[in-house]
Design a protein around this motif. Structure first.
Motif, PDB file in Angstrom:
ATOM      1  N   PHE A 140       0.831  -1.203   0.000  1.00 29.98           N
ATOM      2  CA  PHE A 140       0.000   0.000   0.000  1.00 29.98           C
ATOM      3  C   PHE A 140       0.871   1.260   0.000  1.00 29.98           C
ATOM      4  O   PHE A 140       1.994   1.260   0.516  1.00 29.98           O
ATOM      5  N   SER A 141       0.331   2.313  -0.551  1.00 32.47           N
ATOM      6  CA  SER A 141       1.031   3.605  -0.514  1.00 32.47           C
ATOM      7  C   SER A 141       1.013   4.134   0.918  1.00 32.47           C
ATOM      8  O   SER A 141       0.177   3.748   1.736  1.00 32.47           O
ATOM      9  N   MET A 142       1.955   5.039   1.224  1.00 37.74           N
ATOM     10  CA  MET A 142       2.011   5.636   2.557  1.00 37.74           C
ATOM     11  C   MET A 142       0.707   6.366   2.903  1.00 37.74           C
ATOM     12  O   MET A 142       0.267   6.380   4.048  1.00 37.74           O
ATOM     13  N   GLU A 143       0.085   6.955   1.901  1.00 35.32           N
ATOM     14  CA  GLU A 143      -1.184   7.649   2.142  1.00 35.32           C
ATOM     15  C   GLU A 143      -2.226   6.678   2.697  1.00 35.32           C
ATOM     16  O   GLU A 143      -2.908   6.965   3.685  1.00 35.32           O
ATOM     17  N   PHE A 144      -2.319   5.511   2.066  1.00 33.50           N
ATOM     18  CA  PHE A 144      -3.305   4.527   2.501  1.00 33.50           C
ATOM     19  C   PHE A 144      -2.959   3.964   3.885  1.00 33.50           C
ATOM     20  O   PHE A 144      -3.838   3.757   4.719  1.00 33.50           O
ATOM     21  N   VAL A 145      -1.667   3.726   4.124  1.00 28.27           N
ATOM     22  CA  VAL A 145      -1.243   3.194   5.414  1.00 28.27           C
ATOM     23  C   VAL A 145      -1.540   4.196   6.529  1.00 28.27           C
ATOM     24  O   VAL A 145      -2.096   3.839   7.580  1.00 28.27           O
ATOM     25  N   CYS A 146      -1.188   5.445   6.291  1.00 30.18           N
ATOM     26  CA  CYS A 146      -1.425   6.480   7.307  1.00 30.18           C
ATOM     27  C   CYS A 146      -2.913   6.623   7.603  1.00 30.18           C
ATOM     28  O   CYS A 146      -3.316   6.752   8.766  1.00 30.18           O
ATOM     29  N   ARG A 147      -3.728   6.615   6.558  1.00 30.47           N
ATOM     30  CA  ARG A 147      -5.165   6.765   6.756  1.00 30.47           C
ATOM     31  C   ARG A 147      -5.739   5.550   7.482  1.00 30.47           C
ATOM     32  O   ARG A 147      -6.585   5.679   8.375  1.00 30.47           O
ATOM     33  N   ALA A 148      -5.294   4.358   7.118  1.00 29.55           N
ATOM     34  CA  ALA A 148      -5.833   3.131   7.711  1.00 29.55           C
ATOM     35  C   ALA A 148      -5.503   3.029   9.189  1.00 29.55           C
ATOM     36  O   ALA A 148      -6.343   2.645  10.013  1.00 29.55           O
ATOM     37  N   TRP A 149      -4.259   3.377   9.552  1.00 27.47           N
ATOM     38  CA  TRP A 149      -3.799   3.203  10.933  1.00 27.47           C
ATOM     39  C   TRP A 149      -3.854   4.482  11.760  1.00 27.47           C
ATOM     40  O   TRP A 149      -3.567   4.457  12.960  1.00 27.47           O
ATOM     41  N   ASP A 150      -4.193   5.599  11.111  1.00 25.00           N
ATOM     42  CA  ASP A 150      -4.277   6.890  11.787  1.00 25.00           C
ATOM     43  C   ASP A 150      -2.955   7.253  12.460  1.00 25.00           C
ATOM     44  O   ASP A 150      -2.902   7.586  13.651  1.00 25.00           O
ATOM     45  N   VAL A 151      -1.868   7.150  11.681  1.00 21.34           N
ATOM     46  CA  VAL A 151      -0.543   7.518  12.192  1.00 21.34           C
ATOM     47  C   VAL A 151       0.111   8.480  11.195  1.00 21.34           C
ATOM     48  O   VAL A 151      -0.312   8.589  10.032  1.00 21.34           O
ATOM     49  N   GLU A 153       3.372   9.897   8.821  1.00 14.06           N
ATOM     50  CA  GLU A 153       4.136   9.170   7.816  1.00 14.06           C
ATOM     51  C   GLU A 153       5.389   8.522   8.381  1.00 14.06           C
ATOM     52  O   GLU A 153       5.739   7.394   7.999  1.00 14.06           O
ATOM     53  N   SER A 154       6.079   9.178   9.294  1.00 14.61           N
ATOM     54  CA  SER A 154       7.305   8.592   9.851  1.00 14.61           C
ATOM     55  C   SER A 154       6.985   7.334  10.644  1.00 14.61           C
ATOM     56  O   SER A 154       7.724   6.344  10.581  1.00 14.61           O
ATOM     57  N   THR A 155       5.879   7.358  11.377  1.00 16.00           N
ATOM     58  CA  THR A 155       5.470   6.164  12.124  1.00 16.00           C
ATOM     59  C   THR A 155       5.074   5.050  11.168  1.00 16.00           C
ATOM     60  O   THR A 155       5.432   3.885  11.366  1.00 16.00           O
ATOM     61  N   ALA A 156       4.351   5.405  10.126  1.00 13.48           N
ATOM     62  CA  ALA A 156       3.927   4.412   9.139  1.00 13.48           C
ATOM     63  C   ALA A 156       5.126   3.754   8.471  1.00 13.48           C
ATOM     64  O   ALA A 156       5.166   2.533   8.279  1.00 13.48           O
ATOM     65  N   LYS A 157       6.125   4.571   8.117  1.00 16.82           N
ATOM     66  CA  LYS A 157       7.326   4.022   7.482  1.00 16.82           C
ATOM     67  C   LYS A 157       8.060   3.067   8.418  1.00 16.82           C
ATOM     68  O   LYS A 157       8.591   2.037   7.975  1.00 16.82           O
ATOM     69  N   ALA A 158       8.084   3.374   9.705  1.00 10.06           N
ATOM     70  CA  ALA A 158       8.744   2.497  10.671  1.00 10.06           C
ATOM     71  C   ALA A 158       7.988   1.176  10.800  1.00 10.06           C
ATOM     72  O   ALA A 158       8.585   0.094  10.813  1.00 10.06           O
ATOM     73  N   LEU A 159       6.665   1.273  10.887  1.00 10.77           N
ATOM     74  CA  LEU A 159       5.846   0.065  11.050  1.00 10.77           C
ATOM     75  C   LEU A 159       5.965  -0.851   9.827  1.00 10.77           C
ATOM     76  O   LEU A 159       6.029  -2.075   9.954  1.00 10.77           O
ATOM     77  N   VAL A 160       5.998  -0.250   8.667  1.00 18.66           N
ATOM     78  CA  VAL A 160       6.023  -1.050   7.441  1.00 18.66           C
ATOM     79  C   VAL A 160       7.437  -1.495   7.078  1.00 18.66           C
ATOM     80  O   VAL A 160       7.645  -2.619   6.593  1.00 18.66           O
ATOM     81  N   GLY A 161       8.434  -0.633   7.336  1.00 18.24           N
ATOM     82  CA  GLY A 161       9.761  -0.906   6.791  1.00 18.24           C
ATOM     83  C   GLY A 161      10.819  -1.409   7.740  1.00 18.24           C
ATOM     84  O   GLY A 161      11.874  -1.884   7.291  1.00 18.24           O
ATOM     85  N   ASN A 162      10.595  -1.349   9.059  1.00 20.22           N
ATOM     86  CA  ASN A 162      11.666  -1.726   9.996  1.00 20.22           C
ATOM     87  C   ASN A 162      11.972  -3.217  10.001  1.00 20.22           C
ATOM     88  O   ASN A 162      13.106  -3.620  10.240  1.00 20.22           O
ATOM     89  N   GLN A 163      10.961  -4.044   9.784  1.00 23.60           N
ATOM     90  CA  GLN A 163      11.181  -5.491   9.787  1.00 23.60           C
ATOM     91  C   GLN A 163      11.663  -5.915   8.401  1.00 23.60           C
ATOM     92  O   GLN A 163      10.882  -6.020   7.456  1.00 23.60           O
ATOM     93  N   LYS A 164      12.969  -6.183   8.304  1.00 28.74           N
ATOM     94  CA  LYS A 164      13.570  -6.490   7.008  1.00 28.74           C
ATOM     95  C   LYS A 164      13.453  -7.958   6.621  1.00 28.74           C
ATOM     96  O   LYS A 164      13.609  -8.325   5.456  1.00 28.74           O
ATOM     97  N   ASP A 165      13.219  -8.827   7.618  1.00 29.20           N
ATOM     98  CA  ASP A 165      13.106 -10.249   7.325  1.00 29.20           C
ATOM     99  C   ASP A 165      11.683 -10.586   6.881  1.00 29.20           C
ATOM    100  O   ASP A 165      10.760  -9.789   7.028  1.00 29.20           O
ATOM    101  N   ASN A 166      11.524 -11.784   6.341  1.00 28.50           N
ATOM    102  CA  ASN A 166      10.185 -12.194   5.926  1.00 28.50           C
ATOM    103  C   ASN A 166       9.863 -13.591   6.445  1.00 28.50           C
ATOM    104  O   ASN A 166      10.708 -14.475   6.455  1.00 28.50           O
ATOM    105  N   GLY A 167       8.638 -13.760   6.901  1.00 33.07           N
ATOM    106  CA  GLY A 167       8.139 -15.082   7.287  1.00 33.07           C
ATOM    107  C   GLY A 167       8.561 -15.554   8.653  1.00 33.07           C
ATOM    108  O   GLY A 167       7.740 -15.844   9.514  1.00 33.07           O
ATOM    109  N   ILE A 168       9.881 -15.660   8.876  1.00 30.83           N
ATOM    110  CA  ILE A 168      10.416 -16.188  10.127  1.00 30.83           C
ATOM    111  C   ILE A 168      11.539 -15.286  10.608  1.00 30.83           C
ATOM    112  O   ILE A 168      12.416 -14.914   9.824  1.00 30.83           O
TER     113      ILE A 168
END
Length: 356
Positions: A140-151, A153-168
């Motif tokens: 999702f775009s940052m606009e959609f993430v921010c609107r969905a979670w009510d946060v 942009e910097s918080t949204a980027k951290a929530l979406v991008g900080n976890q670099k691993d996938n699955g496990i």
């Protein structure tokens, strides 16, 4: 049926420091696609966490080894946090979100078997991850993430991008994870090693059957399951599922021989099976197994929540129900031979101990 039924091992799909996920591929085991069955295994090392995800398939999970914690969120329900251990079976209906955690030294191994009729890829599970480098919100775009979670942009980027691993992932040894609630196991899990036995034959084997009575959630999953433990050199009676169900069998431990017979009396499989093997018995085909010296244990799902089996040998077999005259004519034998045949296995059912 001209299709490869030979047992196969799972292949690694992804993994990292926290563990790995393996699956059986329909290209290697064609009956998966034909029968709309998926199968996979999760391996978690100490402090390994399988990130929250949901699947396109209903499943039954079976703990092959170890102790751990499972988080399960049923649609529109609160999170259930379960302590899990070897022998646990857990029904996972459509729409559940799950995560898995191992805090012990022993590797946690979990088998998943399920129905892929509504899956994106017949014969394969597709998981949708809530977080991680391939998490849903990375798309999702940052606009959609921010609107969905009510946060912001910097918080949204951290929530979406900080976890670099996938699955496990692997968490720090001091990381605080949710503690299991013993009440959350009620109706969610059944330990097949502790449950009352449905069949117990001395020198033969034992069976625990999962159905809507002892684990009601299997009704929502649409699958039945059983754990069978065959003693050394014992035989499991030839039999078939008489309600058009497929049998999907995973060998938990031990080894032995298996034969499957299909249409027109054709033996379609004769093979040795060992721990880690998965094989599928087509609808109405008859299967039998004989264990090696150390016995044979397997976990199976059946594609109906309350399966019915017909056995072709033993006290409860169809032979004992048929009239003597029909048997004599059908086999084209004398009354004496029919009488001898009928007199055998009068006290044995399903499992046959080795001859002394």
């Amino acid at each position: 049926m001209d299709i490869d039924l030979s047992p196969k091992l799972a292949q690694k799909v992804y993994g990292g420091a926290g563990g790995s996920y393996h699956a059986w591929c329909p290209n290697d085991l064609p009956m998966l696609k034909q029968g709309n069955i998926g199968a996979g295994k999760l391996f978690l090392e100490k402090n390994g966490v399988a990130l929250p995800r949901y699947s396109d398939s209903a499943k039954v999970a079976y703990v092959l080894q170890g102790n751990g914690v499972a988080g399960i969120v049923l649609p529109e329900k609160e999170e259930k946090v379960l302590a899990i251990k070897t022998g646990d079976a857990i029904a996972l209906p459509f729409g559940v979100v799950t995560w898995w955690y191992n805090k012990e030294d022993t590797e946690l191994q979990i088998l998943f078997l399920g129905d892929t009729q509504t899956a994106h890829k017949p014969g394969s599970f597709t998981d949708f991850f809530l977080t991680g480098s391939n998490g849903i919100f990375t798309g999702f775009s940052m606009e959609f993430v921010c609107r969905a979670w009510d946060v912001d942009e910097s918080t949204a980027k951290a929530l979406v991008g900080n976890q670099k691993d996938n699955g496990i992932i692997k968490v720090d040894a001091n990381a605080k994870m949710p503690e299991p609630n013993k009440d959350h196991r009620n109706g969610m899990a059944l330990n097949c090693l502790d449950a009352p036995l449905d069949v117990d034959i001395k020198g033969g084997g034992r069976v625990v059957v999962l159905n809507t009575k002892n684990l009601p959630l299997v009704g929502e999953v649409g699958l039945g399951a059983d754990l069978v433990r065959l003693d050394g050199n014992a035989m499991c009676s030839p039999g078939f599922s008489c309600d058009s169900a497929l049998q999907v069998t995973y060998i938990v431990r031990g080894s032995g021989r298996a034969q499957i017979v299909g249409v027109d009396g054709k033996r379609v499989l004769e093979t040795t099976v060992k721990a880690g093997n998965l094989f599928i018995v087509p609808r109405f085909f008859v299967v039998s197994k004989i264990s090696d010296n150390d016995g044979l244990e397997w976990f199976s799902i059946i594609t109906t929540p309350n399966p019915i089996f017909t056995h072709m040998a033993g006290r409860t077999s169809v032979w004992k129900a048929l009239s003597p005259e029909v048997l004599q004519a059908s086999f084209n034998v004398t009354p004496e031979v029919e009488k001898t045949f009928r007199s055998k296995r009068m006290n044995s059912e399903i499992f046959f101990a080795p001859s002394k």
